[in-house]
Design an enzyme around this catalytic site. Structure first.
Site, PDB file in Angstrom:
ATOM      1  N   TYR A  42      -3.965   1.324  16.184  1.00 13.06           N
ATOM      2  CA  TYR A  42      -2.792   1.194  16.702  1.00 13.06           C
ATOM      3  C   TYR A  42      -3.153   0.934  18.358  1.00 13.06           C
ATOM      4  CZ  TYR A  42      -0.590   2.862  12.571  1.00 13.06           C
ATOM      5  OH  TYR A  42      -0.091   2.856  11.301  1.00 13.06           O
ATOM      6  N   GLU A  70      -7.310   8.492   6.403  1.00 11.20           N
ATOM      7  CA  GLU A  70      -7.879   8.847   7.751  1.00 11.20           C
ATOM      8  C   GLU A  70      -7.825  10.324   7.552  1.00 11.20           C
ATOM      9  OE1 GLU A  70      -4.058   8.529   9.914  1.00 11.20           O
ATOM     10  OE2 GLU A  70      -4.291   6.228  10.198  1.00 11.20           O
ATOM     11  N   ARG A 116       0.825  -1.286   0.078  1.00 12.24           N
ATOM     12  CA  ARG A 116       0.113  -0.107   0.039  1.00 12.24           C
ATOM     13  C   ARG A 116       0.931   1.081   0.087  1.00 12.24           C
ATOM     14  NH1 ARG A 116      -2.837   3.110   5.017  1.00 12.24           N
ATOM     15  NH2 ARG A 116      -3.766   4.622   3.705  1.00 12.24           N
ATOM     16  N   HIS A 167      -3.170  10.786   0.789  1.00 12.65           N
ATOM     17  CA  HIS A 167      -2.324  10.768   2.161  1.00 12.65           C
ATOM     18  C   HIS A 167      -1.622  11.977   2.708  1.00 12.65           C
ATOM     19  CE1 HIS A 167      -0.878   7.251   4.967  1.00 12.65           C
ATOM     20  NE2 HIS A 167      -0.473   8.341   5.665  1.00 12.65           N
ATOM     21  N   GLU A 197      -3.455  -0.389   8.124  1.00  6.18           N
ATOM     22  CA  GLU A 197      -2.204  -0.240   9.094  1.00  6.18           C
ATOM     23  C   GLU A 197      -2.279  -0.570  10.408  1.00  6.18           C
ATOM     24  OE1 GLU A 197      -1.241   4.293   9.584  1.00  6.18           O
ATOM     25  OE2 GLU A 197      -1.871   4.471   7.451  1.00  6.18           O
ATOM     26  N   ASN A 244      -7.337   1.230  10.130  1.00  6.14           N
ATOM     27  CA  ASN A 244      -5.960   1.674  10.688  1.00  6.14           C
ATOM     28  C   ASN A 244      -6.005   1.299  12.130  1.00  6.14           C
ATOM     29  OD1 ASN A 244      -5.240   2.304   7.839  1.00  6.14           O
ATOM     30  ND2 ASN A 244      -4.792   4.387   8.370  1.00  6.14           N
TER      31      ASN A 244
END
Ligand code: IFM
Length: 442
Positions: A291, A166, A77, A121, A350, A289
């Protein structure tokens, strides 16, 4: 012997973005982006660095393709630098920029790696920002023109596209908090940005589909799901989500805005509910995405009804970003996403961690990153078992790179980049991840 096996055809990949790795900021006709301008403004980036050279991927992409191949990844990606293609945002097209992405895509295809392309992005052409950027409703025409230019050129080889990375970070960090380019701190402008990004997504979706109906179009959103501090807070999470993930999900899945913000957003944008309705169904897959998570508690008389709580319980563990390591977050996020449309295709676009890596005798021992990936993957696997249609996983990131306002101080890569020499080294976690990709599990 693998103990966790992923479904057949599960796609393994890594991810990057143009400004974070390409460098070549003023070569071959590229125009300036808001990040070129922002990083060149003193005081904006922690280590006073810029993306001028970054990982020099623009010149070293062939070597980097072989790094991806060494990971046994079936997909990669990356994003397109809009000002490399359209230096002024609209016309004229910079052929050298298109040639570069042609070479990259051809190189990936030759190596058997499927390109997943993000159009935006975060590196908006500065020329467009000077005309109001995302706060100007005209931008949807510029964005869908950019999408068309790219799809006309690469659509014969690229099947998977993402319009945005995002949007919520663009809105909150770029236009409300100001830590990201263009560094604006204005809630009304943030809401305008939100509206214009949504409509830009919808218009680009239609433009791409009319050129290549068979391609698959997604949007990648950053989502750290909410957890109530106390059991009684958990009851309100669905409401709190109106100020989080529902900002993205409701328009795309249901053609409406979250009720608590709807009036203000429509008024500010002189909006038309019919425009929001047309967004319903403008996704072939959702890019997730993740985390970490966010802990919240109810707070009466605050605009959102909640406030954030620091995860300072005994034993809490954090990455270099200060993000709590909490593998259940990816599970909860997937289960929540699945509720909007059960069985809808999702890619983890991600996931990864920054740690304080040290290069010693050509090796980087990063057991924390390996543990992180393992524990999050185990939760992805659990979510698949519980009905989520997760089709692939992209580790963030292929290599250490320019981490926005933190410059080069946070290392997310599977490959270590020695920035003075730009030499790449496989970290131990890269070797682990290569085994995962090869064995479809661990
Ligand atoms: O590096 C970023 C990426 O550009 C967007 N998602 C989060 C990553 C880590 O902060």
């Amino acid at each position: 012997m693998s103990t966790i096996k992923f479904p057949e055809n599960f796609l393994w990949g890594t991810a990057t973005s143009s400004y974070q790795i390409e460098g070549a900021w003023n070569e071959d006709g590229k125009g300036l982006s808001i990040w070129d301008d922002f990083s060149h403004t003193p005081g904006k980036i922690e280590d006073n660095s810029t993306g001028d050279t970054a990982c020099d991927h623009y010149h070293r992409y062939k070597e980097d393709i072989s790094l991806i191949k060494n990971l046994h990844c079936g997909a990669y990606r990356f994003s397109i630098s809009w000002p490399r293609i359209l230096p002024d945002g609209n016309k004229p097209v910079n052929e050298k920029g298109l040639d570069y992405y042609d070479r990259l895509v051809d190189g990936l295809k030759e190596a058997g790696i499927e390109p997943f392309v993000t159009l935006y992005h975060w590196d908006l052409p500065l020329a467009l920002h000077q005309k109001g950027g995302w706060t100007n409703p005209e931008i949807k025409n510029a964005f869908s023109n950019f999408a068309e230019v790219m799809v006309k050129r690469l659509g014969d080889r690229v099947r998977n596209w993402m319009t945005f990375n995002e949007p919520l970070v663009v809105i909150f960090a770029g236009y409300m908090g100001g830590a990201h380019a263009p560094g604006i701190k204005n809630l009304s402008l943030a809401f305008k940005t939100y509206y214009n990004i949504l409509l830009s997504h919808g218009q680009a979706f239609k433009a791409i589909k009319s050129l290549y109906p068979e391609c698959s179009i997604g949007l990648a959103e950053g989502y750290f799901p909410f957890y109530g501090q106390r059991p009684k807070d958990e009851k309100y999470l669905d409401h709190f989500d109106n100020f989080g993930i529902k900002l993205t999900m409701l328009p795309l899945f249901e053609g409406r805005l979250p009720k608590p913000v709807e009036k203000r957003i429509m008024k500010l944008n002189n909006g038309n509910p019919a425009d929001i309705e047309t967004l319903k169904g403008t996704l072939d897959f959702f890019g997730f995405n993740n985390y970490s998570r966010q802990i919240v508690r109810r707070k009466l008389f605050s605009p959102t009804g909640f406030t954030w709580v620091k995860p300072d319980y005994p034993g809490a563990r954090f990455t270099e970003m200060g993000w709590e390591i909490y593998p259940d977050a990816i599970y909860r996020g997937l289960m929540n996403i699945n509720k909007f449309s059960p069985g809808f295709p999702v890619y983890i676009t991600e996931n990864g961690a920054a740690f304080n890596d040290r290069l010693e005798d050509g090796r980087i021992h990063d057991p924390d990153r390996t543990d992180f990936i393992k524990s999050y993957l185990a939760m992805v696997h659990k979510a698949i078992g519980d009905g989520c249609n997760v089709k692939g996983y992209f580790a963030w990131s292929l290599m250490d790179n320019f981490e926005w306002q933190f410059g080069y101080t946070k290392r997310f890569g599977l490959y270590y980049v020695d920035f003075p020499t730009l030499k790449r080294y496989a970290k131990d976690s890269a070797l682990f991840y290569a085994d995962v990709c090869r064995n479809n599990g661990f």
